[in-house]
Design an enzyme around this catalytic site. Structure first.
Site, mmCIF file in Angstrom:
data_model
loop_
_atom_site.group_PDB
_atom_site.id
_atom_site.type_symbol
_atom_site.label_atom_id
_atom_site.label_comp_id
_atom_site.label_asym_id
_atom_site.label_seq_id
_atom_site.Cartn_x
_atom_site.Cartn_y
_atom_site.Cartn_z
ATOM 1 N N GLY A 1 0.823 -1.203 0.000
ATOM 2 C CA GLY A 1 0.000 0.000 0.000
ATOM 3 C C GLY A 1 0.853 1.248 0.000
ATOM 4 N N GLU B 1 1.510 5.772 7.636
ATOM 5 C CA GLU B 1 2.912 5.970 7.229
ATOM 6 C C GLU B 1 3.505 7.182 7.943
ATOM 7 O OE1 GLU B 1 3.903 3.415 5.957
ATOM 8 O OE2 GLU B 1 2.082 2.610 5.046
HETATM 9 N N1 BES Z 1 6.153 -0.720 6.276
HETATM 10 C C1 BES Z 1 4.970 -1.045 5.567
HETATM 11 C C2 BES Z 1 5.173 -1.277 4.116
HETATM 12 C C3 BES Z 1 5.848 -2.568 3.764
HETATM 13 C C4 BES Z 1 5.208 -3.751 3.935
HETATM 14 C C5 BES Z 1 7.092 -2.613 3.240
HETATM 15 C C6 BES Z 1 5.832 -4.939 3.579
HETATM 16 C C7 BES Z 1 7.719 -3.796 2.914
HETATM 17 C C8 BES Z 1 7.084 -4.971 3.076
HETATM 18 C C9 BES Z 1 3.930 0.057 5.702
HETATM 19 O O1 BES Z 1 4.054 0.858 6.819
HETATM 20 C C10 BES Z 1 2.608 -0.606 5.820
HETATM 21 O O2 BES Z 1 2.365 -1.234 6.802
HETATM 22 N N2 BES Z 1 1.767 -0.470 4.823
HETATM 23 C C11 BES Z 1 0.495 -1.140 4.749
HETATM 24 C C12 BES Z 1 -0.656 -0.196 4.933
HETATM 25 C C13 BES Z 1 -0.966 0.094 6.356
HETATM 26 C C14 BES Z 1 -2.079 1.107 6.471
HETATM 27 C C15 BES Z 1 -1.330 -1.121 7.154
HETATM 28 C C16 BES Z 1 0.419 -1.723 3.351
HETATM 29 O O3 BES Z 1 1.257 -1.396 2.522
HETATM 30 O O4 BES Z 1 -0.470 -2.537 3.128
HETATM 31 ZN ZN ZN Z 2 3.334 0.064 8.595
#
Ligand code: BES
Ligand code: ZN
Length: 863
Positions: free
Chosen positions: A267, A304
């Protein structure tokens, strides 16, 4: 760019697990890093200067091991002395005898090819721009580096490129034609590194922090998209303000940049000062985005942003501690969304998601603790358990220590661990130190998998009401021993008139079985148990339909009010399936009362009208010892919807008219709630009027929420072909809207047609399967059509396996993620089990299988 084990045996490659128990600090400390990028699609040069010294915690005389994958090493030097060493497949070792026993500078130059990087990890290209994704272990695809979160360094970055916009982390320090330099004063792990270069335009604003720091805010998008950023910017500003008031946390750089990219595995990503987002979670207008999209954008922007403190300033010691940042940040974004919108509605939505995804995971072959002890591929552990259960565990902690205790613990956490890489032990310690509470037993929530069951008995004698709670912990594959947990069970009592006589009280269940007594009551009360869903458990209590209807009518706790209706609906549906029972009249009447109760929030009423999903129903039947028949579940849900439509038929037109939203469109919770109720009513009316009202609504709609709702209502009755065509004609140039168009056809295909529908969609030239959003919209939606996915011919299983195997060599992360569609196989009958196992076996034995998909398929097959 993908790590292709093509040279390994055609059998599944041996999977070596990384273990928490093996953690050791890094051999060296890394203070500062200077990176220079000469960008070029086929041959980007990356020069790195690392200021290293032996780590006193490890002693001297150790080799230096740097991670590195798919890098062409051009030059290597220590303190200016060239070294001729060859890297291996996963990195580079510099033997101790070539290193000074004092601080030194290591220089490397490597070449990489961002254009060929289809895995979207490391440095890659999307729509002509350069961008990066480094979490969890992508930085090693950019340069040789200790790519682990406990190595935190200050980064200085120089970018050389003819792209007009050149961005990296931190503050801009200098720029000229064809170059720019950025400096990040805050030490960070490499997974938070980011670089963007492209022909971008900004939607800009400013923010002044609590202490008076003036921050430039920019959302960078491709030309033409600048008109779609206002809501994301507004969400960012509200997030920044909220973190100051709710947590006392303020922003710490002069700029905050967000970039929207079309090709993104996840996301969004919290890179320091330079968040990179899937464009789906940035771009929105009333015409192109639904109310749900707006809510999701608000939540992800907040999430984020909140990582700046929970993740970036305080990061994780190792990836086993992932919930330290993700669970906490999800908890924070849930609090924020509740404050912005409605806590009751947010809680219900979160629990729906928790049960639909996390309980499903926890009860199947992919079950793992919130803090796992081992993994093969860390990308496979960004799961509902780490995120959603990780957030629930924090909610329980807060309930147990109270709001003041929580605040004191968090203040101590920020104070004690700022600038460091922490563990779950550190996290629990601040709660113990701030509140004096012993959390030894509580820690099991982090270390044990499985969803506890709480059973309830009650008794009324001599004016004393006794609740007896007992906990049991189902055995989970590969997770043998289970200890008793601390389970906060929020309870309220109502008298027979429906008045609350005991307000919400938190009972702490710590033993296998415990009784709690309530005296001073005039009559036997009706208990409302697990209010607000105070713990992520399954509540087992035989409750009569009358008592549930009573709670649906009278409970003062909005979650349990909804829950009573939900439980009733599931019981009615289960009886229809297992004993061909007719739809309960009492349930219909109770549901109608809620739907028409003008004293209730329309969003809540819309949620009450939402029937349990088919996957949810299948899980419920399986938990009760039945083998769910997807055909019967589908038929029951249709019959239930028809019955609700018939019951409410006379009042639907009035409900629809009464929920009009005059005036200009606003994505706020009040308007969104009215639209949700109106569209729920429209979907019911569509089952009665042959689609006339929905066709008119589709034609009249001036926003995506109403347009899509009308279209879905039509598709649900097997109509809607002309509207689908009109939708396509209008939106064919808009990728994000077309993702919706693709997905709808998969979700609402008749079960027997699903495989053919998907084959037709994937044959279209605009089915760009290398774009994760488009792949998810079609292939990822397959299993959301429960009856279609589980059609007895197994065609959908095979189709999914085919596509996973096709995607895997290009983008293993996304392929592995989509494979979880198979995780529920143990629920179904022997024929379906055999078909799914055959599909899993075909994946497992495919030549060149990635570590990502290989681990997932192996875990599911072993379940
Ligand atoms: N740190 C993550 C993104 C991420 C996830 C990077 C897996 C590498 C591998 C980010 O903070 C995150 O959690 N994003 C979620 C959305 C959130 C609102 C739960 C996502 O990308 O689904
Ligand atoms: Zn996250």
């Amino acid at each position: 760019m993908t790590q292709t084990p093509a040279q390994t045996a055609p059998q599944m490659p041996a999977q070596t697990a990384v273990k928490l128990a093996d953690y050791q600090p890094y051999s060296h400390v890394l203070d500062r890093v200077a990176l220079t990028f000469h960008l070029s699609p086929q041959a980007t040069r990356v020069q790195a200067r690392l200021h290293l010294a032996p780590n006193p915690a490890r002693g001297s005389g150790l080799d230096l091991r740097l991670d590195g994958e798919n890098l062409v090493l051009i030059a290597l030097a220590v303190d200016g002395q060239r070294l001729e060493l060859q890297p291996d497949a996963t990195g580079l070792t510099i033997p101790a005898h070539l290193l000074p026993d004092a601080p030194f500078v290591l220089e490397t130059e490597v070449e990489i090819a961002p254009e060929g990087n289809t895995a979207l990890e490391g440095l890659y290209m999307s729509g002509g721009m350069y961008c990066t994704q480094c979490e969890a272990e992508g930085f090693r695809k950019i340069t040789f580096y200790p790519d682990r979160p406990d190595v935190m360094a200050r980064f200085h970055v120089r970018i050389e490129s003819d792209m007009p916009v050149l961005l990296s982390n931190g503050n801009p320090v200098a720029a000229g034609p064809g170059w720019a330099e950025w400096d990040d004063p805050w030490p960070k792990p490499a997974y938070l590194f980011a670089l963007v270069a492209g022909d971008l335009v900004a939607h800009s604003d400013r923010f002044t922090t609590q202490s008076g720091r003036d921050v430039a805010l920019n959302i960078w998008v491709r030309k033409g998209d600048e008109g779609f950023c206002a809501y994301a910017m507004d969400s960012l500003i509200r997030s920044m303000r909220w973190d100051e008031t709710a947590y006392g946390r303020e922003y710490d750089l002069d700029v905050f940049n967000i970039v929207a990219v079309d090709d993104f595995n996840m996301g969004a990503m919290e890179n320091k000062g330079l968040n990179i987002f899937n464009s789906k979670y940035v771009l929105a207008s009333p015409e192109t985005a639904t109310d749900e999209d707006f809510a999701r954008i608000e939540a992800i922007i907040a999430h984020e942003y909140f990582h700046n403190w929970t993740g970036n300033r305080i990061t994780c010691r190792d990836w086993f501690q992932l919930c330290l940042k993700e669970g906490l940040t999800v908890f924070r974004d849930q609090q924020f969304s509740g404050d912005m919108r409605s806590h009751a509605v947010k809680r219900i939505e979160d629990v729906l998601m928790l049960r639909g995804r996390q309980f499903r995971e926890d009860g199947g072959p992919l079950a793992h603790p919130v803090r796992p002890d081992a993994y093969v591929e860390i990308n496979n552990f960004y799961t509902a358990t780490i995120y959603e259960k990780g957030a629930e565990v924090i909610g329980m902690l807060k309930r147990l220590v109270g709001d003041a205790g929580y605040k004191a613990a968090l203040d101590l956490y920020f104070d004690r661990h700022d600038g460091a890489a922490a563990t779950i032990e550190d996290w629990l310690q601040v709660f113990e130190d701030a509140t004096g509470r012993d959390l030894t037993q509580f820690k099991r929530w982090y270390t044990e998998a499985g969803t506890p069951q709480v059973s309830v008995r009650d008794d009324w004698a001599d004016g004393v009401y006794t609740l007896t709670l007992a906990q049991t912990l189902p055995a989970t594959p590969g997770q043998p021993h289970k200890g008793l947990k601390v389970i906060p069970v929020a309870v309220g009592l109502l008298n027979p008139n429906g008045d609350e006589v005991v307000p919400t009280t938190v009972l702490e269940l710590t033993e296998a079985q415990q009784s709690f007594r309530f005296s001073g009551l005039a009559a036997r009360p009706v208990p409302s148990i697990l209010r607000g869903f105070s713990a992520p458990v399954v509540l087992n209590r035989a409750v009569s339909a009358d008592e549930r209807a009573f709670l649906l009518a009278h409970d003062t706790d909005p979650f349990n009010k909804w829950e009573a209706g939900r439980a009733l609906a599931k019981e009615v549906m289960a009886h229809m399936i297992t004993d061909a029972a007719p739809v309960s009249r009492n349930w219909l009447a109770a549901l109608a009362r809620v739907a028409l109760d003008h004293g209730l929030d329309p969003a809540f009423r819309a949620l009450a009208l939402r029937l349990p999903g088919e996957d949810d129903m299948a899980a419920t039947l399986a938990a009760a010892g039945h083998v769910p028949d997807p055909v019967a579940v589908h038929a029951a849900r249709q019959a239930l919807a028809d019955a609700v439509a018939a019951e409410l038929a006379p009042v639907l037109p009035g409900l629809i008219a009464g929920m009009a939203t005059p005036g200009p469109f606003s994505p706020d919770a009040a308007q969104a709630g009215r639209r949700a109720l109106r569209n729920a009513a429209l979907a019911l009316l569509t089952r009665r009027d042959g689609g006339a009202a929905a066709r008119a609504a589709f034609a009249a709609a001036d926003n995506m929420t109403d347009s899509l709702a009308a279209l879905v209502a039509l598709l649900e009755i097997g109509a809607g072909a002309p509207e689908l065509a009109a939708f396509e004609a209008r939106w064919q140039a808009d990728r994000l809207v077309m993702d919706k168009w693709f997905m709808l056809q998969v979700l609402y295909a008749a079960p027997q047609d699903l495989a053919a529908v998907v084959r037709r969609l994937t044959a279209r030239p605009d089915f760009d399967w290398k774009n994760p959003n488009r792949f998810r919209a079609v292939i990822g939606a397959l299993s959301a059509n429960h009856a279609g996915f589980h059609h007895a011919d197994g065609a959908a299983y095979d189709l999914l396996a085919d596509w996973l195997l096709r995607l895997d060599p290009k983008n293993p992360q996304t392929a592995a993620r989509m494979s979880t569609a198979f995780e529920t196989w143990p629920r179904y009958d022997a024929d379906r089990q055999a078909l799914i196992r055959r599909a899993l076996q075909r994946i497992l034995t495919a030549p060149g299988l990635s570590r990502d998909l290989g681990e997932m398929a192996a875990r599911m097959a072993a379940g």
